[in-house]
Design a protein around this motif. Structure first.
Motif, PDB file in Angstrom:
ATOM      1  N   TYR A 194       0.932  -1.435   0.083  1.00 36.21           N
ATOM      2  CA  TYR A 194       0.048   0.013   0.147  1.00 36.21           C
ATOM      3  C   TYR A 194       0.721   1.282   0.001  1.00 36.21           C
ATOM      4  CZ  TYR A 194      -3.430   3.336   1.396  1.00 36.21           C
ATOM      5  OH  TYR A 194      -4.355   4.416   1.415  1.00 36.21           O
ATOM      6  N   THR A 195       2.035   1.228   0.893  1.00 37.72           N
ATOM      7  CA  THR A 195       2.633   2.281   0.719  1.00 37.72           C
ATOM      8  C   THR A 195       3.505   2.726  -0.485  1.00 37.72           C
ATOM      9  OG1 THR A 195       3.419   1.959   3.101  1.00 37.72           O
ATOM     10  CG2 THR A 195       4.875   3.401   2.090  1.00 37.72           C
ATOM     11  N   ALA A 196       3.889   1.587  -1.241  1.00 38.56           N
ATOM     12  CA  ALA A 196       4.488   1.719  -2.380  1.00 38.56           C
ATOM     13  C   ALA A 196       3.706   2.446  -3.404  1.00 38.56           C
ATOM     14  CB  ALA A 196       5.091   0.439  -3.127  1.00 38.56           C
ATOM     15  N   TRP A 197       2.125   1.788  -3.321  1.00 42.12           N
ATOM     16  CA  TRP A 197       1.288   2.425  -4.205  1.00 42.12           C
ATOM     17  C   TRP A 197       0.881   3.864  -4.229  1.00 42.12           C
ATOM     18  CZ3 TRP A 197      -4.745   1.989  -4.003  1.00 42.12           C
ATOM     19  CH2 TRP A 197      -5.295   2.238  -5.285  1.00 42.12           C
ATOM     20  N   ILE A 198       0.793   4.246  -2.864  1.00 40.28           N
ATOM     21  CA  ILE A 198       0.469   5.734  -2.478  1.00 40.28           C
ATOM     22  C   ILE A 198       1.441   6.671  -2.852  1.00 40.28           C
ATOM     23  CG2 ILE A 198       0.078   7.188  -0.463  1.00 40.28           C
ATOM     24  CD1 ILE A 198      -2.331   5.467  -1.223  1.00 40.28           C
ATOM     25  N   THR A 199       2.869   6.196  -2.627  1.00 41.73           N
ATOM     26  CA  THR A 199       3.811   6.950  -3.297  1.00 41.73           C
ATOM     27  C   THR A 199       3.843   7.246  -4.645  1.00 41.73           C
ATOM     28  OG1 THR A 199       5.510   6.195  -1.332  1.00 41.73           O
ATOM     29  CG2 THR A 199       6.488   7.166  -3.203  1.00 41.73           C
ATOM     30  N   GLN A 200       3.654   6.154  -5.380  1.00 44.67           N
ATOM     31  CA  GLN A 200       3.343   6.053  -6.813  1.00 44.67           C
ATOM     32  C   GLN A 200       2.212   6.932  -7.209  1.00 44.67           C
ATOM     33  OE1 GLN A 200       1.470   2.620  -9.362  1.00 44.67           O
ATOM     34  NE2 GLN A 200       3.703   2.285  -9.367  1.00 44.67           N
ATOM     35  N   ASN A 201       0.914   6.921  -6.467  1.00 45.80           N
ATOM     36  CA  ASN A 201      -0.095   7.843  -6.616  1.00 45.80           C
ATOM     37  C   ASN A 201       0.203   9.246  -6.529  1.00 45.80           C
ATOM     38  OD1 ASN A 201      -1.767   5.480  -7.152  1.00 45.80           O
ATOM     39  ND2 ASN A 201      -2.684   5.384  -5.035  1.00 45.80           N
ATOM     40  N   ARG A 202       0.907   9.638  -5.375  1.00 47.83           N
ATOM     41  CA  ARG A 202       1.234  10.974  -5.294  1.00 47.83           C
ATOM     42  C   ARG A 202       2.070  11.497  -6.319  1.00 47.83           C
ATOM     43  NH1 ARG A 202       0.100  12.818   0.095  1.00 47.83           N
ATOM     44  NH2 ARG A 202      -0.482  11.034   1.547  1.00 47.83           N
ATOM     45  N   ASP A 203       2.973  10.833  -6.927  1.00 49.07           N
ATOM     46  CA  ASP A 203       3.994  11.368  -7.895  1.00 49.07           C
ATOM     47  C   ASP A 203       2.969  11.381  -9.226  1.00 49.07           C
ATOM     48  OD1 ASP A 203       6.008  11.027  -6.295  1.00 49.07           O
ATOM     49  OD2 ASP A 203       6.915   9.080  -6.833  1.00 49.07           O
TER      50      ASP A 203
END
Length: 645
Positions: free
Chosen positions: A326-335
């Protein structure tokens, strides 16, 4: 003349407007917004001279309800210089359709001296089925193998919510030879000419209460009246056209040519194309924007292009825990959100410069207008703080995880291959070997019960899903994280929370996700929830109800009877009155469930003996009504008609 303001700009009143402007002379207007006159629409009080003097400079005033204080009456107009405009009516002819847009600056009027979008596009009619209940479906209701060019069903743009660049196509229309012949013959129907079949285009929501938004209309799709569209003469101009229509300057132009909720094809084709714009730079930027929007749309189960759950693929390698995924995905989303915002603002800047409106149009795009599903500001908006938005996004993501897990249980998806695996009909052609990592259910029947009656119920299988999707050593942590975002109760274990969510809330969320056309149907014994199970629509067949009885309902009756008998013995052997009362309460609740289950079994046997067949082309609404009260939420699926009956 004191009338509604609509005569000033509506396309349908263009002839009247042009006749007035060519024969008469406006000498003054008091233009009042909604509520000023005590009514819910704008009013124009206009004074004319009965001659044509196009150079006469008239005075226009504009008043809104906010301009009036509690002591004023609607007839008292505030003497504010910024609310008055002086302009000659010949200036109106510079804008297509001659709207009485007195508030427009010279810079904006000059923009219309460019060639129009009409030079890049084709428009020739529209589709109208005359009976959407018969000819239109949400794509997941029918066999996925029947969707596409030269097949029965074709993706169908029907407008939708505010979303730019790509998406909002979740319907299909009957495009069979018989249906097309009907559209041509019936006076109630329309169909676009064949030369517009399977052409690339741009589509938008004709009726919208928010900003207009434009999206790609793929080649293998068509459109209806509320999903208005134009087609590209030269496909290489698609990105240029999308960049123009979605830029901030053009949004301002739409408020001039048609400041209403109904954005018509003519209004779009009247928009000017700026001379000298760098079409290569514009096209490359829009290609990036469309690609991001397409990936975002396809990350949701509601898209025909859905391939896998994003939190499973966001990391470069298999994430060890749900939290890390989830953390990896949220980081990707913010970018992604930041990049989308940058590209849109560059697009706005490019076209503001090209139109000569850089001094009047700022390129800024508010975060809530970055129309990505992974953007909580757009998705939720409202009065939520940023932290509250991301908290809600986290919860919805966990609900989506459960939905995907159910899909894997049913065989719709597989952890071993992307996209739809089985979405055919009647369980025909189902291949168990396509699910080696997480085996699909044998029959597409998955129990949802508040007690552990079956080893293959949804709660057990969800735990199994988590244990094979992430490192099994972190199973307990993953269960806790998932349960924390599904409204846990005090002193409830993570496993208890998941079981309760599946039993009480999953189907409600599923109804919302699939727009009241569910693909996992909830068979329920009633309020006591003695027995509930999900059945996958595409795997249902004439023997499904009989199997439900023999594999689950009848065995459950025996288990309940044995449990009731054991509780009676436990009550007699209880060491305290408090213990007796607790056990007695449990026994009484189970007796009620037993009675409900017996009644359910009688009804189930009745329908099982009928060996009901489904025709998926009829859609969920029709097929859902074939099972009486065996199914939950019948009124929600079938609407008012079912409630009245």
């Amino acid at each position: 003349m004191v009338t509604m303001q609509s005569w000033m700009f509506l396309t349908s009143l263009e002839k009247m407007r042009i006749r007035i402007l060519s024969k008469k002379t406006i000498t003054g207007m008091a233009h009042m917004g909604s509520g000023v006159m005590g009514i819910a629409f704008g009013v124009a009080a206009t004074v004319f001279r009965n001659i044509n003097a196009p150079d006469y400079v008239a005075t226009y005033s504009y008043t809104t309800i906010d301009d009036l204080d509690s002591k004023q009456t609607p007839s008292e107009f505030p003497a504010r210089s910024d609310r008055f405009t002086r302009i000659a009516q010949r200036e109106f002819k510079m804008i297509p359709g001659s709207p009485v847009a007195y508030w427009v600056s010279d810079s904006f009027r000059g923009v219309f001296d460019n060639p129009s979008v009409e030079s890049l596009t084709i428009s020739d009619g529209q589709n109208k089925t005359g009976d959407n209940d018969k000819f239109v479906r949400l794509w997941w209701e029918i066999r996925a193998t029947d969707i596409g060019r030269e097949r029965k069903w074709l993706p169908y743009s029907k407008g939708g919510s505010f979303r730019k660049w790509f998406g909002n196509i979740d319907c299909v229309v009957d495009w069979s030879a018989d249906a097309r012949a009907h559209y041509r013959k019936s006076s109630r129907c329309r169909i676009v000419p064949e030369y517009l079949f399977y052409r690339l285009g741009v589509t938008w929501s004709r009726i919208t209460s928010s900003r207009p938004s434009f999206r790609v209309l793929p080649e293998d799709a068509t459109f209806d009246m509320v999903g208005s569209s134009v087609f590209i003469i030269d496909d290489s101009n698609l990105n240029l056209l999308l960049g123009i229509l979605n830029c901030k300057a053009v949004c301002a132009l739409f408020s001039i040519v048609n400041p209403t909720l109904d954005l018509q094809v003519k209004n779009v084709r009247d928009i000017p194309v700026p001379r000298g714009v760098n079409s290569i730079v514009a096209g490359e930027r829009v290609a990036q924007l469309t690609s991001i929007a397409s990936c975002d749309w396809d990350a949701c189960e509601g898209s025909l292009g859905f391939r896998s759950l994003s939190i499973l693929t966001a990391s470069s390698g298999p994430p060890p825990t749900l939290e890390s995924g989830y953390t990896a995905w949220i980081t990707q989303n913010r970018d992604t959100i930041v990049e989308m915002k940058r590209l849109e603002e560059e697009n706005n800047r490019l076209f503001a410069d090209a139109y000569g409106l850089a001094d009047e149009i700022t390129p800024d795009v508010p975060m809530e207008q970055i129309t990505l599903s992974v953007n909580p500001a757009y998705r939720y908006g409202g009065k939520l703080t940023e932290d509250e938005q991301w908290s809600r996004f986290r919860r919805d993501t966990m609900e989506a995880l459960v939905s995907y897990a159910i899909g894997c249980m049913m065989g719709r998806y597989s952890l071993d291959a992307p996209g739809l695996i089985y979405a055919h009909s009647g369980n025909e052609g189902f291949e168990p070997r396509r699910y080696p990592t997480f085996p699909a259910d044998d029959d597409g029947i998955v129990p949802l019960t508040d007690s552990e009656w079956f080893s293959d119920d949804a709660a057990h299988r969800l735990i199994e899903f988590l244990s094979v999707t992430w490192d099994k050593a972190h199973l307990d942590a993953n269960l806790i994280l998932l349960a924390e975002n599904l409204s846990p109760k005090k002193n409830e274990s993570s496993r208890e929370t998941l079981r309760r969510y599946l039993c009480d809330s999953f189907f409600k969320d599923h109804l919302q996700t699939y727009k009241k056309r569910p693909i996992y149907w909830l068979f329920s014994s009633g309020k006591q929830k003695a027995f509930q199970c999900l059945v996958y629509l595409h795997r249902y067949n004439e023997g499904t109800l009989s199997r439900m009885r023999s594999e689950y309902v009848i065995p459950l009756q025996g288990k309940m009877a044995a449990r009731i008998e054991k509780l009676q013995g436990d009550i007699q052997a209880a060491a305290s009155t408090a213990a007796q009362r607790r056990l007695q309460k449990e026994r009484e609740a189970l007796v009620k469930k037993q009675a409900e289950l017996l009644k359910f079994d009688e009804t189930l046997r009745h329908y099982a003996d009928q060996r009901i067949a489904l025709d998926l082309d009829d859609g969920v609404k029709v097929n859902y009504g074939k099972f009486g009260d065996l199914l939950a939420e019948v009124k929600a699926v079938q609407g008012k008609k079912a409630e009245d009956e």
